[in-house]
Design an enzyme around this catalytic site. Structure first.
Site, PDB file in Angstrom:
ATOM      1  N   SER A   1       0.823  -1.207   0.000  1.00 59.28           N
ATOM      2  CA  SER A   1       0.000   0.000   0.000  1.00 59.28           C
ATOM      3  C   SER A   1       0.860   1.261   0.000  1.00 59.28           C
ATOM      4  O   SER A   1       1.980   1.276   0.513  1.00 59.28           O
ATOM      5  CB  SER A   1      -0.914   0.013   1.221  1.00 59.28           C
TER       6      SER A   1
HETATM    7  N1  SAH Z   1      -1.149  -3.760   3.462  1.00 60.53           N
HETATM    8  C1  SAH Z   1      -0.596  -4.642   2.464  1.00 60.53           C
HETATM    9  C2  SAH Z   1      -1.500  -4.588   1.264  1.00 60.53           C
HETATM   10  C3  SAH Z   1      -1.350  -5.692   0.329  1.00 60.53           C
HETATM   11  S1  SAH Z   1      -2.520  -5.632  -1.006  1.00 60.53           S
HETATM   12  C4  SAH Z   1       0.801  -4.131   2.125  1.00 60.53           C
HETATM   13  O1  SAH Z   1       1.034  -2.937   2.314  1.00 60.53           O
HETATM   14  O2  SAH Z   1       1.636  -4.878   1.656  1.00 60.53           O
HETATM   15  C5  SAH Z   1      -3.896  -6.453  -0.306  1.00 60.53           C
HETATM   16  C6  SAH Z   1      -3.682  -7.889   0.080  1.00 60.53           C
HETATM   17  O3  SAH Z   1      -4.966  -8.427   0.435  1.00 60.53           O
HETATM   18  C7  SAH Z   1      -3.143  -8.782  -1.021  1.00 60.53           C
HETATM   19  O4  SAH Z   1      -1.961  -9.384  -0.578  1.00 60.53           O
HETATM   20  C8  SAH Z   1      -4.253  -9.806  -1.262  1.00 60.53           C
HETATM   21  O5  SAH Z   1      -3.778 -11.092  -1.566  1.00 60.53           O
HETATM   22  C9  SAH Z   1      -4.976  -9.801   0.075  1.00 60.53           C
HETATM   23  N2  SAH Z   1      -6.364 -10.262   0.063  1.00 60.53           N
HETATM   24  C10 SAH Z   1      -7.324 -10.083  -0.887  1.00 60.53           C
HETATM   25  N3  SAH Z   1      -8.479 -10.652  -0.510  1.00 60.53           N
HETATM   26  C11 SAH Z   1      -8.273 -11.203   0.721  1.00 60.53           C
HETATM   27  C12 SAH Z   1      -9.086 -11.945   1.645  1.00 60.53           C
HETATM   28  N4  SAH Z   1     -10.360 -12.233   1.386  1.00 60.53           N
HETATM   29  N5  SAH Z   1      -8.535 -12.352   2.806  1.00 60.53           N
HETATM   30  C13 SAH Z   1      -7.235 -12.065   3.088  1.00 60.53           C
HETATM   31  N6  SAH Z   1      -6.419 -11.383   2.260  1.00 60.53           N
HETATM   32  C14 SAH Z   1      -6.929 -10.957   1.094  1.00 60.53           C
END
Ligand code: SAH
Length: 223
Positions: A70
């Site tokens: 993010s």
């Molecule tokens: N805060 C993280 C954001 C990663 S992007 C960072 O800064 O690295 C969002 C993440 O949510 C992705 O890795 C994706 O695989 C995950 N995601 C999507 N749907 C999800 C769900 N239902 N349960 C858990 N994780 C999920």
């Protein structure tokens, strides 16, 4: 080794990080606790070598599997919202561990953090990183199907880093009394939403905040 090489470039210097913090202030982040934690969290360690050089730009970057770390502003904003609204932060759930960067920030501001991710290789990498860096108040779970981690709830606060098209009832139900959920919602057009449970009732207050762009919240596991 590589880490030393980066230090040589000045990429990890406190000055570089401070510039990002100033930018967050300029963009309206005011919570000093959040800014302090972000100033001392090495975002470059949550990225692959090739992208680490861009770690202190205020931008989302790829972390593989079609996902992104993010944008620092968004991490700061969502964390600030949680802190401003939640009455206590004993048990907090993060949906979407991804790189583990937001996890690292949150874990320093709450008592116990529970983090769920649906992409197993991302979860494994984040868990390993955070453990090596010494973060200890975090439990991890590979999310299999449903949303969140109901077995460990109810939570004082939930932060989701992926966007559903509408707020999943399952997540609302995992909020404890006065619990707060901060989540991006929408498909084409997304907005940050803040949903708070009214004491211990089944009533929720909903606030729609700024426009955002997140990867979609999906069900099912990727191994
Ligand atoms: N805060 C993280 C954001 C990663 S992007 C960072 O800064 O690295 C969002 C993440 O949510 C992705 O890795 C994706 O695989 C995950 N995601 C999507 N749907 C999800 C769900 N239902 N349960 C858990 N994780 C999920």
């Amino acid at each position: 080794m590589d880490r030393l090489r980066h230090e040589g470039l000045g990429m990890t210097s406190q000055r570089t990080r401070n510039r990002l913090i100033q930018r967050l202030r300029d963009e309206g982040i005011i919570n000093e606790e959040v800014l302090d934690v972000m100033a001392s969290t090495p975002r470059h360690l949550f990225l692959d070598e090739a992208l680490a050089i861009r770690a202190y730009e205020d931008t989302a970057l790829p972390i593989g599997y079609g996902q992104t770390i993010s944008q620092p502003y968004i991490v700061a904003r969502m964390t600030e919202l949680l802190l401003s609204r939640a009455k206590s932060l004993h048990r907090v759930l993060e949906v979407g561990t991804g790189s583990g960067y937001q996890t690292a920030i949150l874990s320093r501001l709450v008592e116990q953090l529970f983090s769920v991710e649906r992409v197993e290789p991302l979860l494994d990498k984040a868990r390993q990183r955070l453990t090596e860096l010494g973060y200890q108040n975090i439990e991890y779970n590979l999310s299999s199907g449903g949303f969140g981690w109901p077995e460990k709830g109810p939570y004082d606060a939930i932060l989701a880093a992926a966007a559903p098209s509408t707020v999943p009832d399952e997540l609302k139900q995992q909020l404890g009394p006065n619990g707060v959920l901060v989540i991006p919602v929408g498909s084409e057009q997304q907005h940050l939403m803040m949903i708070s449970r009214r004491q211990d009732t089944d009533q929720f207050d909903v606030e729609k905040l700024e426009a955002v762009r997140f990867v979609p919240l999906l069900s099912g596991v990727v191994r």
